[in-house]
Design an enzyme around this catalytic site. Structure first.
Site, PDB file in Angstrom:
ATOM      1  N   HIS A  27       0.845  -1.204   0.000  1.00  0.00           N
ATOM      2  CA  HIS A  27       0.000   0.000   0.000  1.00  0.00           C
ATOM      3  C   HIS A  27       0.881   1.256   0.000  1.00  0.00           C
ATOM      4  O   HIS A  27       0.615   2.209  -0.734  1.00  0.00           O
ATOM      5  CB  HIS A  27      -0.861   0.059   1.267  1.00  0.00           C
ATOM      6  CG  HIS A  27      -1.916  -0.997   1.372  1.00  0.00           C
ATOM      7  ND1 HIS A  27      -2.087  -1.772   2.491  1.00  0.00           N
ATOM      8  CD2 HIS A  27      -2.872  -1.403   0.488  1.00  0.00           C
ATOM      9  CE1 HIS A  27      -3.108  -2.592   2.310  1.00  0.00           C
ATOM     10  NE2 HIS A  27      -3.594  -2.409   1.101  1.00  0.00           N
TER      11      HIS A  27
ATOM     12  N   LYS B  98     -17.591  -6.189   8.239  1.00  0.00           N
ATOM     13  CA  LYS B  98     -16.344  -6.941   8.428  1.00  0.00           C
ATOM     14  C   LYS B  98     -15.929  -6.887   9.889  1.00  0.00           C
ATOM     15  O   LYS B  98     -16.260  -5.930  10.596  1.00  0.00           O
ATOM     16  CB  LYS B  98     -15.235  -6.326   7.561  1.00  0.00           C
ATOM     17  CG  LYS B  98     -15.297  -6.775   6.112  1.00  0.00           C
ATOM     18  CD  LYS B  98     -13.999  -6.411   5.402  1.00  0.00           C
ATOM     19  CE  LYS B  98     -14.016  -6.839   3.945  1.00  0.00           C
ATOM     20  NZ  LYS B  98     -12.830  -6.378   3.216  1.00  0.00           N
TER      21      LYS B  98
ATOM     22  N   ARG C 295      -2.260  -6.012  -8.435  1.00  0.00           N
ATOM     23  CA  ARG C 295      -1.163  -6.943  -8.157  1.00  0.00           C
ATOM     24  C   ARG C 295      -1.182  -8.053  -9.209  1.00  0.00           C
ATOM     25  O   ARG C 295      -0.674  -7.898 -10.287  1.00  0.00           O
ATOM     26  CB  ARG C 295      -1.298  -7.505  -6.739  1.00  0.00           C
ATOM     27  CG  ARG C 295      -1.101  -6.466  -5.652  1.00  0.00           C
ATOM     28  CD  ARG C 295      -1.600  -6.934  -4.328  1.00  0.00           C
ATOM     29  NE  ARG C 295      -3.011  -7.288  -4.413  1.00  0.00           N
ATOM     30  CZ  ARG C 295      -3.761  -7.668  -3.381  1.00  0.00           C
ATOM     31  NH1 ARG C 295      -3.237  -7.774  -2.202  1.00  0.00           N
ATOM     32  NH2 ARG C 295      -5.035  -7.946  -3.550  1.00  0.00           N
TER      33      ARG C 295
ATOM     34  N   SER D 213      -3.064  -7.492   3.027  1.00  0.00           N
ATOM     35  CA  SER D 213      -3.268  -7.413   4.483  1.00  0.00           C
ATOM     36  C   SER D 213      -3.648  -8.789   5.032  1.00  0.00           C
ATOM     37  O   SER D 213      -3.250  -9.161   6.138  1.00  0.00           O
ATOM     38  CB  SER D 213      -4.379  -6.413   4.813  1.00  0.00           C
ATOM     39  OG  SER D 213      -4.051  -5.146   4.339  1.00  0.00           O
TER      40      SER D 213
HETATM   41  O1  PNS Z   1      -8.863  -2.699   0.344  1.00  0.00           O
HETATM   42  P1  PNS Z   1     -10.097  -3.233  -0.293  1.00  0.00           P
HETATM   43  O2  PNS Z   1     -10.911  -4.017   0.708  1.00  0.00           O
HETATM   44  O3  PNS Z   1      -9.797  -4.034  -1.539  1.00  0.00           O
HETATM   45  O4  PNS Z   1     -10.973  -1.955  -0.753  1.00  0.00           O
HETATM   46  C1  PNS Z   1     -12.230  -2.115  -1.380  1.00  0.00           C
HETATM   47  C2  PNS Z   1     -12.967  -0.764  -1.508  1.00  0.00           C
HETATM   48  C3  PNS Z   1     -13.043  -0.065  -0.161  1.00  0.00           C
HETATM   49  C4  PNS Z   1     -12.231   0.129  -2.463  1.00  0.00           C
HETATM   50  C5  PNS Z   1     -14.385  -1.058  -2.065  1.00  0.00           C
HETATM   51  O5  PNS Z   1     -14.987  -2.061  -1.309  1.00  0.00           O
HETATM   52  C6  PNS Z   1     -15.295   0.157  -2.068  1.00  0.00           C
HETATM   53  O6  PNS Z   1     -15.103   1.081  -2.828  1.00  0.00           O
HETATM   54  N1  PNS Z   1     -16.299   0.149  -1.161  1.00  0.00           N
HETATM   55  C7  PNS Z   1     -17.222   1.240  -0.975  1.00  0.00           C
HETATM   56  C8  PNS Z   1     -18.601   0.890  -1.528  1.00  0.00           C
HETATM   57  C9  PNS Z   1     -18.697   1.229  -3.007  1.00  0.00           C
HETATM   58  O7  PNS Z   1     -18.452   2.331  -3.436  1.00  0.00           O
HETATM   59  N2  PNS Z   1     -19.056   0.217  -3.820  1.00  0.00           N
HETATM   60  C10 PNS Z   1     -19.221   0.407  -5.262  1.00  0.00           C
HETATM   61  C11 PNS Z   1     -18.077  -0.177  -6.054  1.00  0.00           C
HETATM   62  S1  PNS Z   1     -18.411  -1.877  -6.343  1.00  0.00           S
END
Ligand code: PNS
Length: 181
Positions: free
Chosen positions: A16, A40, A89, A127
């Protein structure tokens, strides 16, 4: 141009940090945004994650760290950011990332997702991998900043020295016994 870098960051890894540092060279300002996700059960609270990220970035002037709830595109609008920054990745990331980017595009035409390819040395790193290694007593010092590793050890367990390999049971397996069991 400002970018937001959304994610769970539970906890922040060297992968990150690599994306943040490189993003900060491309954009005027990068906002690292920790998602508040009630579905979560994280290792660290949102406040702890923000603190761990901030402590990891004293050398980067054009970054800020905060949390958000709800849709990422709404948060991007609130922050006057046109860009959602994400790291890519391995190939398996691509499907989910493309789905998110395309969904976000249907929600907000004016916001672009920009992907940075993970640096080679971090292309395996997540993570979840860090937490798994720490949970089983492995060292994560090469995967996260030192202060993050210390926090993980204080809640999971400190690394153990590797155990010597136990000898394999020399008793031969009987074919018929094997079939019966
Ligand atoms: O680190 P992560 O868990 O891969 O991050 C995922 C994240 C936070 C970027 C994604 O879950 C997100 O944007 N969540 C907010 C809800 C949202 O906007 N959803 C629409 C896109 S599918």
């Amino acid at each position: 141009m400002r970018a937001i870098y959304p994610g769970s960051f539970d906890p922040i890894t060297l992968g990150h940090l690599d994306i943040i540092e490189r993003g900060c060279r491309l954009f005027e300002h990068v906002i690292v945004a920790v998602l508040q996700n009630p579905n979560k059960s994280p290792l660290f609270t949102v406040e702890e994650r923000i603190k761990l990220i901030r402590t990891s970035l004293p050398h980067v002037p054009n970054v800020s760290v905060t949390s958000f709830g709800g849709l990422t595109v709404n948060f991007a609008h609130q922050q006057a950011s046109q860009v959602i920054l994400r790291g890519l990745r391995v190939l398996s990331d691509f499907e989910m990332e493309l789905q998110m980017a395309l969904t976000n595009k249907t929600l907000a035409e004016d916001i672009e997702t920009v992907f940075l390819a993970a640096s080679n040395e971090y292309s395996f790193l997540s993570s979840s991998v860090v937490k798994e290694v720490a949970r089983f007593g492995g060292s994560v010092n090469h995967l996260v900043p030192t202060h993050v590793a210390e926090e993980i050890y204080s809640r999971c367990c400190a690394p153990k020295p590797p155990e010597p390999l136990t000898s394999i049971n020399p008793e031969p397996i009987q074919g018929s016994k094997l079939l019966k069991e």
